[in-house]
Design a protein around this motif. Structure first.
Motif, PDB file in Angstrom:
ATOM      1  N   PHE A  81      28.344  25.882  45.335  1.00 27.54           N
ATOM      2  CA  PHE A  81      28.450  24.505  44.835  1.00 27.54           C
ATOM      3  C   PHE A  81      27.045  23.920  44.849  1.00 27.54           C
ATOM      4  N   ASP A  82      26.834  22.817  44.168  1.00 25.65           N
ATOM      5  CA  ASP A  82      25.488  22.244  44.020  1.00 25.65           C
ATOM      6  C   ASP A  82      24.510  23.245  43.406  1.00 25.65           C
ATOM      7  N   GLY A  83      25.018  24.211  42.637  1.00 28.20           N
ATOM      8  CA  GLY A  83      24.130  25.158  41.968  1.00 28.20           C
ATOM      9  C   GLY A  83      23.493  26.182  42.887  1.00 28.20           C
ATOM     10  N   PHE A 209      37.401  26.345  39.216  1.00 31.49           N
ATOM     11  CA  PHE A 209      37.171  27.345  40.264  1.00 31.49           C
ATOM     12  C   PHE A 209      36.928  28.731  39.674  1.00 31.49           C
ATOM     13  N   ALA A 210      36.124  29.536  40.373  1.00 22.81           N
ATOM     14  CA  ALA A 210      36.008  30.963  40.051  1.00 22.81           C
ATOM     15  C   ALA A 210      35.801  31.723  41.353  1.00 22.81           C
ATOM     16  N   MET A 211      36.173  32.985  41.349  1.00 23.30           N
ATOM     17  CA  MET A 211      36.076  33.791  42.571  1.00 23.30           C
ATOM     18  C   MET A 211      35.701  35.224  42.230  1.00 23.30           C
ATOM     19  N   SER A 212      34.834  35.797  43.061  1.00 22.39           N
ATOM     20  CA  SER A 212      34.459  37.197  42.896  1.00 22.39           C
ATOM     21  C   SER A 212      34.846  37.956  44.156  1.00 22.39           C
ATOM     22  N   SER A 213      35.640  39.005  43.974  1.00 20.51           N
ATOM     23  CA  SER A 213      36.059  39.830  45.102  1.00 20.51           C
ATOM     24  C   SER A 213      36.089  41.278  44.618  1.00 20.51           C
ATOM     25  N   PHE A 214      36.712  42.163  45.372  1.00 23.33           N
ATOM     26  CA  PHE A 214      36.742  43.566  44.974  1.00 23.33           C
ATOM     27  C   PHE A 214      37.916  44.252  45.638  1.00 23.33           C
ATOM     28  N   ARG A 215      38.244  45.431  45.143  1.00 21.84           N
ATOM     29  CA  ARG A 215      39.343  46.213  45.709  1.00 21.84           C
ATOM     30  C   ARG A 215      38.849  47.552  46.247  1.00 21.84           C
ATOM     31  N   VAL A 219      35.441  48.899  42.057  1.00 22.68           N
ATOM     32  CA  VAL A 219      36.485  48.104  41.393  1.00 22.68           C
ATOM     33  C   VAL A 219      36.345  46.630  41.792  1.00 22.68           C
ATOM     34  N   SER A 220      36.051  45.784  40.791  1.00 19.90           N
ATOM     35  CA  SER A 220      35.900  44.346  41.049  1.00 19.90           C
ATOM     36  C   SER A 220      37.192  43.611  40.721  1.00 19.90           C
ATOM     37  N   ARG A 221      37.445  42.545  41.476  1.00 18.96           N
ATOM     38  CA  ARG A 221      38.612  41.681  41.220  1.00 18.96           C
ATOM     39  C   ARG A 221      38.058  40.271  41.106  1.00 18.96           C
ATOM     40  N   LEU A 222      38.254  39.626  39.962  1.00 17.16           N
ATOM     41  CA  LEU A 222      37.701  38.285  39.761  1.00 17.16           C
ATOM     42  C   LEU A 222      38.774  37.344  39.227  1.00 17.16           C
ATOM     43  N   TYR A 223      38.603  36.068  39.525  1.00 14.40           N
ATOM     44  CA  TYR A 223      39.587  35.059  39.106  1.00 14.40           C
ATOM     45  C   TYR A 223      38.875  33.855  38.496  1.00 14.40           C
ATOM     46  N   LEU A 224      39.581  33.218  37.554  1.00 14.32           N
ATOM     47  CA  LEU A 224      39.121  31.976  36.935  1.00 14.32           C
ATOM     48  C   LEU A 224      40.249  30.968  36.952  1.00 14.32           C
ATOM     49  N   GLN A 225      39.978  29.745  37.329  1.00 16.65           N
ATOM     50  CA  GLN A 225      40.965  28.675  37.139  1.00 16.65           C
ATOM     51  C   GLN A 225      41.197  28.519  35.635  1.00 16.65           C
ATOM     52  N   CYS A 226      42.464  28.455  35.228  1.00 17.49           N
ATOM     53  CA  CYS A 226      42.765  28.276  33.801  1.00 17.49           C
ATOM     54  C   CYS A 226      43.918  27.278  33.682  1.00 17.49           C
ATOM     55  N   GLU A 227      44.370  27.013  32.482  1.00 13.96           N
ATOM     56  CA  GLU A 227      45.522  26.123  32.304  1.00 13.96           C
ATOM     57  C   GLU A 227      46.784  26.854  32.752  1.00 13.96           C
ATOM     58  N   SER A 228      47.769  26.088  33.269  1.00 20.98           N
ATOM     59  CA  SER A 228      49.011  26.730  33.759  1.00 20.98           C
ATOM     60  C   SER A 228      49.700  27.522  32.656  1.00 20.98           C
ATOM     61  N   ASP A 229      49.602  27.013  31.405  1.00 17.81           N
ATOM     62  CA  ASP A 229      50.335  27.693  30.331  1.00 17.81           C
ATOM     63  C   ASP A 229      49.462  28.650  29.526  1.00 17.81           C
ATOM     64  N   ASP A 230      48.259  28.946  30.009  1.00 14.67           N
ATOM     65  CA  ASP A 230      47.437  29.962  29.334  1.00 14.67           C
ATOM     66  C   ASP A 230      48.136  31.312  29.426  1.00 14.67           C
ATOM     67  N   ARG A 231      47.921  32.126  28.395  1.00 18.01           N
ATOM     68  CA  ARG A 231      48.399  33.502  28.477  1.00 18.01           C
ATOM     69  C   ARG A 231      47.176  34.405  28.571  1.00 18.01           C
ATOM     70  N   ARG A 247      30.303  30.095  35.807  1.00 18.57           N
ATOM     71  CA  ARG A 247      30.808  29.414  37.005  1.00 18.57           C
ATOM     72  C   ARG A 247      30.285  30.026  38.312  1.00 18.57           C
ATOM     73  N   LEU A 248      29.977  31.330  38.298  1.00 20.94           N
ATOM     74  CA  LEU A 248      29.652  31.976  39.575  1.00 20.94           C
ATOM     75  C   LEU A 248      28.160  32.184  39.822  1.00 20.94           C
ATOM     76  N   ASP A 249      27.388  32.427  38.758  1.00 20.78           N
ATOM     77  CA  ASP A 249      25.990  32.807  38.995  1.00 20.78           C
ATOM     78  C   ASP A 249      25.143  31.636  39.485  1.00 20.78           C
ATOM     79  N   VAL A 250      24.374  31.887  40.561  1.00 24.85           N
ATOM     80  CA  VAL A 250      23.424  30.912  41.108  1.00 24.85           C
ATOM     81  C   VAL A 250      22.167  31.685  41.479  1.00 24.85           C
ATOM     82  N   PRO A 251      21.013  30.990  41.610  1.00 21.12           N
ATOM     83  CA  PRO A 251      19.796  31.695  42.010  1.00 21.12           C
ATOM     84  C   PRO A 251      19.959  32.334  43.395  1.00 21.12           C
ATOM     85  N   GLU A 252      19.208  33.388  43.644  1.00 21.12           N
ATOM     86  CA  GLU A 252      19.164  34.063  44.956  1.00 21.12           C
ATOM     87  C   GLU A 252      20.470  34.715  45.376  1.00 21.12           C
TER      88      GLU A 252
END
Ligand code: RFL
Length: 393
Positions: A81-83, A209-215, A219-231, A247-252
């Motif tokens: 947050f705050d870049g 919101f966005a999230m970066s994780s892995f399995r 293997v990467s697992r990532l999420y994005l906040q979207c509209e409830s009715d998005d397909r 949404r996720l990339d920041v310096p350093e």
């Protein structure tokens, strides 16, 4: 007890299989009913992370071998947050890791343990009705090979997830239902590419919101906040990656690494609890009794924590003939269930952009994040909830 089985378990997800394993090891006879097939149950892509209490439980049951070999230990969460990134070292704060070990691996281990001990799981066998829960011998009605059958039991374990048949079998007015539906969804992707680092990153961005994780290491697992009715089909791969980068990339901090997307889906976000989690001879566990928004990574862990209370209570009944622990199951399990609900709902409110949010509310999110990541009290509060409150086993 002259029953066809002692405990009928509805659902072969992590909750049902764990319960069946623990009861089987104690010499208690159970039958597991699962409406899906083995392939479906063993490959479902869902939760990915285990609290230390869940890891300890699996190890204590002799199920820790593959977990210890291929589980990936995470020590920090990076909040963006705050870049820029703000790391919370939960391992340093609590002494505990979070372990990336996907749900399908746990299910695979549990199914292998069942096979090794000759314990059957009735796949492709939907339970259609449950009767007599307030009597001595409940009846399970199910379909097998196109035929309608029935089985008597001493107890029923409702481990059949949110859309199961056990919860509707409880008479109206007996349970109280708490529900909160959030006005957005999560678009989740699985990508065949190494994650930027073995760290979980949560971003509270103006666009959502966005999230970066892995399995696994590749293997990467990532999420994005979207509209409830998005397909999921509404989101092209290019659109997903450019939104994740934005949404996720920041310096350093290591940058998002685009790669082939092998699975994508939209998940609804809700908090849901029934209270109490038992009625007569029915005991509910896991998603059948409670759902959390996935922001806190708690759904699977919560299901396992329920079983760590329910299995010893059933074992106590058969060993000592006392119903005391069974009667107290819901009251005991619910203490943790509600604490987990609190954490998951707080994380959900902290990190997402809500429709119609005022500048003041947005600023409060920022200040809560700054307090949580920048003060010893804030760090410890996040850390002990994220690595997991104690299991009751
Ligand atoms: P499950 O895993 O849903 O298993 C219930 C089983 O019951 C069967 N069933 C029946 N069988 C016989 N007869 C009937 N009438 C039946 N009705 C249903 C179903 O086929 C199924 O096999 O519940 P359980 O065991 O309580 O386990 C709970 C976890 O699966 C769940 O909490 C997590 O997966 C939630 N979750 C996540 N949790 C996390 O901690 N981190 C995550 O990242 C995460 N991602 C997710 C998730 C759940 C998702 N779902 C439910 C859509 C991502 C997704 C997409």
């Amino acid at each position: 007890m002259s029953a066809d089985t002692q405990v009928a378990i509805v659902g072969a997800g992590p909750a049902g299989l764990l319960l069946s394993h623990m009861l089987g090891e104690a010499g208690i006879d159970c039958v597991v009913f699962e409406r899906g097939d083995r392939e479906h149950v063993g490959t479902r892509l869902r939760a990915g992370g285990l609290e230390h209490g869940a890891v300890d439980l699996l190890r204590s049951l002799g199920l820790g071998q593959r977990l210890d070999a291929i589980g990936l230990l995470v020590e920090r969460t990076d909040f963006r947050f705050d870049g820029r990134g703000h790391r919370v070292d939960f391992k340093a704060a609590t002494g505990h890791n979070f372990t990336i070990y996907p749900q399908y691996e746990i299910v695979t281990d549990l199914l292998a343990a069942h096979a090794a001990r000759g314990r059957e799981v009735k796949f492709n066998t939907p339970v259609t009705r449950i009767e007599g829960l307030d009597g001595e011998r409940p009846v399970i009605r199910y379909e097998e090979g196109g035929a309608a059958r029935q089985l008597n039991c001493d107890f029923v374990a409702g481990c059949d997830g949110y859309h199961g048949v056990c919860r509707p079998a409880i008479p109206a007015g007996v349970i109280r239902v708490y529900e909160e539906v959030y006005p957005f969804g999560w678009l989740g992707i699985l990508a065949q590419v190494a994650p930027p680092s073995l760290e979980v990153a949560y971003s509270c961005h103006d666009d959502g919101f966005a999230m970066s994780s892995f399995r696994a290491p590749e293997v990467s697992r990532l999420y994005l906040q979207c509209e409830s009715d998005d397909r999921a089909e509404d989101w092209s791969d290019d659109r997903i990656w450019s939104e994740l980068v934005r949404r996720l990339d920041v310096p350093e901090r290591p940058a998002v690494r685009p790669g082939p997307i092998v699975q994508k889906s939209v998940t609804a976000m809700k908090s849901f609890v029934i209270e109490p989690m038992q009625y007569g001879r029915l005991f509910m566990a896991g998603d059948a009794a409670h759902i959390v928004p996935p922001t806190g990574a708690k759904g699977l862990n919560s299901a396992m924590a329920d079983i760590s209370v329910l299995a010893p209570a059933l074992i106590d009944f058969y060993r000592r003939g006392s119903r005391a622990r069974l009667d107290g199951y819901s009251a005991q399990a619910m203490q943790r269930v509600w604490q987990v609900q609190r954490f998951a709902a707080d994380m959900c409110r902290l990190l997402h952009r809500f429709p119609g949010m005022s500048d003041f509310e947005r600023r409060m999110q920022r200040e809560r994040l700054a307090y949580m990541t920048g003060t010893p009290t804030g760090v410890l509060t996040y850390a002990e909830n994220f690595v997991g409150l104690p299991f009751d086993a």
